[in-house]
Design a protein around this motif. Structure first.
Motif, mmCIF file in Angstrom:
data_model
loop_
_atom_site.group_PDB
_atom_site.id
_atom_site.type_symbol
_atom_site.label_atom_id
_atom_site.label_comp_id
_atom_site.label_asym_id
_atom_site.label_seq_id
_atom_site.Cartn_x
_atom_site.Cartn_y
_atom_site.Cartn_z
ATOM 1 N N CYS A 1 33.916 47.569 44.271
ATOM 2 C CA CYS A 1 33.931 46.289 43.570
ATOM 3 C C CYS A 1 34.007 45.134 44.570
ATOM 4 O O CYS A 1 33.302 44.135 44.415
ATOM 5 N N LEU A 2 34.834 45.282 45.593
ATOM 6 C CA LEU A 2 34.924 44.238 46.620
ATOM 7 C C LEU A 2 33.573 44.031 47.291
ATOM 8 O O LEU A 2 33.145 42.893 47.513
ATOM 9 N N ALA A 3 32.890 45.126 47.627
ATOM 10 C CA ALA A 3 31.566 45.027 48.250
ATOM 11 C C ALA A 3 30.595 44.310 47.312
ATOM 12 O O ALA A 3 29.813 43.458 47.747
ATOM 13 N N PHE A 4 30.655 44.627 46.024
ATOM 14 C CA PHE A 4 29.808 43.976 45.025
ATOM 15 C C PHE A 4 30.082 42.474 44.998
ATOM 16 O O PHE A 4 29.150 41.659 44.975
ATOM 17 N N LEU A 5 31.354 42.101 45.005
ATOM 18 C CA LEU A 5 31.716 40.682 44.993
ATOM 19 C C LEU A 5 31.264 39.980 46.265
ATOM 20 O O LEU A 5 30.778 38.845 46.220
ATOM 21 N N GLU A 6 31.396 40.643 47.405
ATOM 22 C CA GLU A 6 30.943 40.059 48.668
ATOM 23 C C GLU A 6 29.441 39.799 48.632
ATOM 24 O O GLU A 6 28.966 38.752 49.072
ATOM 25 N N ILE B 1 39.425 38.600 37.846
ATOM 26 C CA ILE B 1 39.892 37.489 37.024
ATOM 27 C C ILE B 1 39.089 36.247 37.406
ATOM 28 O O ILE B 1 38.938 35.943 38.588
ATOM 29 N N ASN B 2 38.605 35.559 36.404
ATOM 30 C CA ASN B 2 37.885 34.304 36.626
ATOM 31 C C ASN B 2 38.295 33.339 35.525
ATOM 32 O O ASN B 2 37.876 33.481 34.377
ATOM 33 N N GLY B 3 39.156 32.394 35.880
ATOM 34 C CA GLY B 3 39.641 31.424 34.898
ATOM 35 C C GLY B 3 40.457 32.097 33.821
ATOM 36 O O GLY B 3 41.428 32.792 34.108
ATOM 37 N N ASP B 4 40.025 31.929 32.569
ATOM 38 C CA ASP B 4 40.786 32.495 31.460
ATOM 39 C C ASP B 4 40.229 33.829 30.982
ATOM 40 O O ASP B 4 40.569 34.300 29.913
ATOM 41 N N LYS B 5 39.395 34.453 31.813
ATOM 42 C CA LYS B 5 38.824 35.760 31.467
ATOM 43 C C LYS B 5 39.106 36.757 32.584
ATOM 44 O O LYS B 5 39.231 36.390 33.746
ATOM 45 N N ALA B 6 39.199 38.019 32.202
ATOM 46 C CA ALA B 6 39.400 39.086 33.178
ATOM 47 C C ALA B 6 38.687 40.327 32.660
ATOM 48 O O ALA B 6 38.424 40.454 31.461
ATOM 49 N N ILE B 7 38.378 41.223 33.584
ATOM 50 C CA ILE B 7 37.698 42.463 33.218
ATOM 51 C C ILE B 7 38.127 43.559 34.179
ATOM 52 O O ILE B 7 38.396 43.303 35.352
ATOM 53 N N ILE B 8 38.241 44.770 33.652
ATOM 54 C CA ILE B 8 38.445 45.924 34.525
ATOM 55 C C ILE B 8 37.057 46.331 34.982
ATOM 56 O O ILE B 8 36.206 46.688 34.162
ATOM 57 N N ALA B 9 36.804 46.224 36.265
ATOM 58 C CA ALA B 9 35.457 46.413 36.818
ATOM 59 C C ALA B 9 35.172 47.884 37.102
ATOM 60 O O ALA B 9 34.995 48.307 38.234
ATOM 61 N N GLU C 1 29.775 47.053 38.374
ATOM 62 C CA GLU C 1 28.805 46.082 37.868
ATOM 63 C C GLU C 1 29.354 45.257 36.708
ATOM 64 O O GLU C 1 28.847 44.185 36.413
ATOM 65 N N LYS C 2 30.440 45.740 36.075
ATOM 66 C CA LYS C 2 31.059 44.971 34.989
ATOM 67 C C LYS C 2 31.583 43.646 35.488
ATOM 68 O O LYS C 2 31.701 42.686 34.715
ATOM 69 N N ALA C 3 31.879 43.545 36.795
ATOM 70 C CA ALA C 3 32.352 42.294 37.363
ATOM 71 C C ALA C 3 31.324 41.184 37.174
ATOM 72 O O ALA C 3 31.688 40.005 37.036
ATOM 73 N N ALA C 4 30.047 41.534 37.134
ATOM 74 C CA ALA C 4 28.978 40.538 36.960
ATOM 75 C C ALA C 4 29.119 39.789 35.644
ATOM 76 O O ALA C 4 28.625 38.671 35.509
ATOM 77 N N GLU C 5 29.808 40.379 34.679
ATOM 78 C CA GLU C 5 29.966 39.744 33.366
ATOM 79 C C GLU C 5 30.815 38.481 33.414
ATOM 80 O O GLU C 5 30.698 37.634 32.528
#
Length: 113
Positions: free
Chosen positions: A16-21, A95-103, A107-111
């Motif tokens: 997930c970290l690699a995806f975010l990078e 976590i991004n603002g008022d939303k969070a997701i278990i990645a 690829e769910k992080a893209a949401e």
């Protein structure tokens, strides 16, 4: 600022970290096993996830099975268990603002980024 609750020993968390990078977005890494969220912080994250506390627990962890599996716990007691034993927190959480997701998968992080 995007934040990710990260466990460096977890392959899915590292992916997930690699995806975010690769996304090019700025983000903050929170090594939650070292910088353990407080009860209120974890409660807020769970609210952002839109989940019940039990849905954020790694129920196959030995500590959960040994100490908590056979008990009926309130939401607050489940959150306390995760604060006292942060290995129980599902990962990675983005976590991004008022939303969070278990990645899971990452690829769910893209949401939400």
């Amino acid at each position: 600022m995007i934040q990710v609750l990260h466990n460096p020993r977890c392959g899915k968390s590292r992916s997930c970290l690699a995806f975010l990078e690769e996304s090019g977005k700025e983000f903050e890494v929170i090594k939650y096993l070292v910088d353990v969220p407080t009860f209120d912080e974890l409660q807020s994250i769970i609210k952002k996830l839109g989940m019940k506390p039990i849905e954020v627990v790694r129920t196959k962890e030995p500590i959960w099975i040994e100490k908590f599996k056979s008990k009926t716990l309130s939401d607050a007691e489940i959150i306390k268990a995760m604060v006292q034993n942060p290995i129980l927190i599902e990962r990675p959480i983005v976590i991004n603002g008022d939303k969070a997701i278990i990645a899971r998968p990452m690829e769910k992080a893209a949401e939400i980024i």
